[in-house]
Every structure is written in structure tokens, then in C-alpha cells.
Design a protein around this motif. Structure first.
Motif, short mmCIF file in Angstrom:
data_model
loop_
_atom_site.label_atom_id
_atom_site.label_comp_id
_atom_site.label_asym_id
_atom_site.label_seq_id
_atom_site.Cartn_x
_atom_site.Cartn_y
_atom_site.Cartn_z
N PHE A 19 -12.76 15.74 24.53
CA PHE A 19 -11.60 16.40 23.95
C PHE A 19 -11.74 16.59 22.44
O PHE A 19 -11.23 17.56 21.87
N ASP A 20 -12.44 15.68 21.77
CA ASP A 20 -12.77 15.93 20.37
C ASP A 20 -13.54 17.24 20.24
O ASP A 20 -13.33 18.03 19.31
N GLY A 21 -14.43 17.48 21.21
CA GLY A 21 -15.28 18.66 21.17
C GLY A 21 -14.55 19.96 21.44
O GLY A 21 -15.00 21.02 20.99
N VAL A 22 -13.44 19.92 22.19
CA VAL A 22 -12.70 21.16 22.48
C VAL A 22 -11.52 21.36 21.54
O VAL A 22 -10.86 22.40 21.60
N ALA A 23 -11.25 20.41 20.69
CA ALA A 23 -10.00 20.42 19.91
C ALA A 23 -9.82 21.67 19.07
O ALA A 23 -8.72 22.24 18.99
N ALA A 62 -0.73 14.35 24.40
CA ALA A 62 -0.11 15.50 23.75
C ALA A 62 -1.12 16.45 23.12
O ALA A 62 -0.77 17.57 22.74
N GLY A 63 -2.36 16.01 22.98
CA GLY A 63 -3.38 16.89 22.42
C GLY A 63 -3.07 17.30 20.99
O GLY A 63 -2.86 16.46 20.11
N THR A 64 -2.97 18.59 20.76
CA THR A 64 -2.68 19.11 19.43
C THR A 64 -1.19 19.13 19.11
O THR A 64 -0.78 19.67 18.09
N SER A 84 -7.46 11.17 21.87
CA SER A 84 -8.47 11.88 21.09
C SER A 84 -7.98 12.11 19.65
O SER A 84 -7.03 12.85 19.41
N LEU A 85 -8.66 11.46 18.70
CA LEU A 85 -8.30 11.67 17.30
C LEU A 85 -8.58 13.10 16.88
O LEU A 85 -7.86 13.67 16.05
N GLY A 86 -9.61 13.72 17.46
CA GLY A 86 -9.91 15.10 17.14
C GLY A 86 -8.78 16.04 17.51
O GLY A 86 -8.48 16.99 16.77
N MET A 87 -8.15 15.79 18.65
CA MET A 87 -7.03 16.63 19.07
C MET A 87 -5.83 16.44 18.13
O MET A 87 -5.19 17.41 17.73
N LEU A 88 -5.53 15.20 17.80
CA LEU A 88 -4.41 14.95 16.90
C LEU A 88 -4.65 15.59 15.54
O LEU A 88 -3.73 16.16 14.93
N LYS A 89 -5.88 15.50 15.05
CA LYS A 89 -6.21 16.13 13.76
C LYS A 89 -6.07 17.64 13.83
O LYS A 89 -5.62 18.28 12.87
N ALA A 90 -6.46 18.23 14.96
CA ALA A 90 -6.35 19.69 15.11
C ALA A 90 -4.91 20.15 15.06
O ALA A 90 -4.63 21.29 14.68
N GLY A 91 -3.98 19.27 15.43
CA GLY A 91 -2.56 19.63 15.39
C GLY A 91 -1.82 19.05 14.21
O GLY A 91 -0.59 18.92 14.25
N HIS A 92 -2.56 18.73 13.14
CA HIS A 92 -1.94 18.00 12.03
C HIS A 92 -0.80 18.77 11.35
O HIS A 92 0.08 18.17 10.73
N LYS A 93 -0.79 20.09 11.47
CA LYS A 93 0.26 20.88 10.82
C LYS A 93 1.57 20.90 11.61
O LYS A 93 2.59 21.33 11.08
N ALA A 100 -2.12 7.62 17.77
CA ALA A 100 -3.32 7.45 18.59
C ALA A 100 -3.01 6.39 19.64
O ALA A 100 -2.62 5.27 19.30
N ALA A 101 -3.18 6.75 20.92
CA ALA A 101 -2.76 5.83 21.97
C ALA A 101 -3.60 6.01 23.22
O ALA A 101 -3.90 7.15 23.62
N ASP A 102 -3.95 4.91 23.83
CA ASP A 102 -4.65 4.89 25.11
C ASP A 102 -3.61 4.80 26.22
O ASP A 102 -2.79 3.87 26.23
#
Length: 229
Positions: A19-23, A62-64, A84-93, A100-102
Motif C-alpha cells: 500500500f505504500d507503493g500504491v499510495a 482509511a488509506g488517504t 500504511s504510513l505511505g497512505m496516510l502521508k499521501a492524504g496529509h492535506k 497509524a494503527a494495526d
């Protein structure tokens, strides 16, 4: 970028990396692959939760945070949580709280939420039963659960065409629009391996939830399952 995909064993590190890779292009890819149906599915999820001002809501996987932003239109306090931290970062705006949660060990106290939802994420956890138990734990008594997930089309001929699309056309289209096309091979495989509507309802009831019911979306391509703690 190196392509990354998870296997059907859903190893947590592999799922997070995938998911980091698709973010970066996740939202636009979903819209293209679903022919724009994803927007309506998010609206249906919000309506099914019956949210209002004063409710505290968990949007898991929640992804982005595009789904969390939709839920926030209700006036409820909505928290986006994802592995996925990458997904959360992609939605930072997007102006919603993000954590971040498992899903298998949620970082929230018992009975913290009036409602919880997980859209197209339960299919990706290593243990569905554990994730449902965690959702049950963090919900208040009478808390509402809504799961929006890919499911089984109810009309036989359409189901056949859909499965052909999943395994052949979807990975091909993803090559053109996704930042990690191989992840969409996993997507197709995981949908085919996922329980149908009744099968998921049984799992939800086994986790202790009451009043379990479902409604098909887009002919059963997706389904909304609702339940109460």
C-alpha cells in the motif's frame, strides 16, 4: 519504483509495503478501475452509519483519508486509521485526524467509539476474526459497525464477466494508471478468495455483533454489512 505485492497469506509487512507503493496514485486508480462507483460507495457507507454531530467514529483502513473526509460531512468527529504510513502521508492535506494503527491491535481504549467502519480493508488483514474482535472491543455498547467490501455479484452471467475482468482486464488497466500495478494482481486474487455476502455476515455474527444484515452495491460487486454491538 520497485513493484511490490502481497500474497494471500496477508503478511503484515508485505501488505504495508504494497500500500505504500500504491499510495501516490491510489485514489485516481480506484476511481478508474471502479468506473467511478467508488464515490457512491463512500456515500452509501456514510448513510449506513447514521452519523450525526457528537458521534466519534473510527475509519479503519482509511488509506488517504478520502473516506474519512466523506464521513466528516455528517458533522461527526472522524478519525482516520491505517497501517500504511505511505497512505496516510499521501492524504496529509485532508483535514481529519490521522493515526497509524494495526487493525489487529488497535491503539484505542475499550468502548471509545460510537461507530466504526472499514472499507475495502478487512480483506487485507492477516486475521479477519482478530480485526473484528478489535472493532467490537473499541465500540461502545450499541455502537454501529459498517463494513464496505468487495463481494460476489448476484447475477450469474454478470458474475462470470466480472471475474474475467478482475483477472485479465484489471491488472492491464492498473499498469496504465497505478504507481504499483502488481498490487492489483493481488487485489484481483484477494477478491476471488473472499467470502460471499452470507459468509462475511457469519463471521461478523461470530465476533459477537447483533442485527447483522447486508445490502448489495452495484449488483454485488461490493456489499455493505451493518451490525450493532
Amino acid at each position: 519504483m520497485t513493484s511490490t505485492r502481497a500474497g494471500l497469506d496477508k503478511a503484515p509487512a508485505d501488505v504495508a509495503a504494497m500500500f505504500d507503493g500504491v499510495a501516490r496514485r491510489y485514489d485516481i486508480t480506484n476511481t478508474v478501475l471502479s468506473f467511478g462507483q467508488d464515490r457512491g460507495w463512500r456515500t452509501a457507507t456514510r448513510h449506513a452509519l447514521g452519523l450525526g454531530p457528537g458521534d466519534v467514529v473510527l475509519d479503519l483502513a482509511a488509506g488517504t483519508a478520502v473516506s474519512t473526509e466523506e464521513l466528516a460531512q455528517s458533522g461527526a468527529h472522524c478519525i482516520a486509521a491505517d497501517f500504511s504510513l505511505g497512505m496516510l502521508k499521501a492524504g496529509h492535506k485532508r483535514p481529519v485526524p490521522k493515526v497509524a494503527a494495526d487493525a489487529l491491535t488497535l491503539p484505542f481504549a475499550d468502548e471509545s467509539f460510537d461507530a466504526a467502519t472499514i472499507s475495502f480493508g478487512l480483506r487485507n488483514v492477516a486475521s479477519v476474526d482478530t480485526a473484528l474482535a478489535e472493532l467490537y472491543r473499541v465500540l461502545k455498547p450499541a455502537g454501529r459497525l459498517v463494513i464496505c467490501e468487495f463481494s460476489t455479484p448476484v447475477f450469474g452471467p454478470f458474475r462470470t464477466v466480472y471475474m474475467e475482468y478482475l483477472m485479465k482486464a484489471l491488472p492491464s488497466v492498473a499498469t496504465k494508471v497505478s504507481s504499483n500495478p502488481e498490487a492489483y494482481v493481488y487485489l484481483a486474487e484477494s477478491i476471488r478468495a473472499w467470502p460471499d455476502q452470507a459468509g462475511l455476515a457469519t463471521k461478523i455474527a461470530s465476533a459477537g455483533f447483533d442485527s447483522v444484515r447486508w445490502r448489495n452495491l452495484t449488483g454485488g460487486i461490493a456489499a455493505l454489512h451493518r451490525a450493532v454491538k
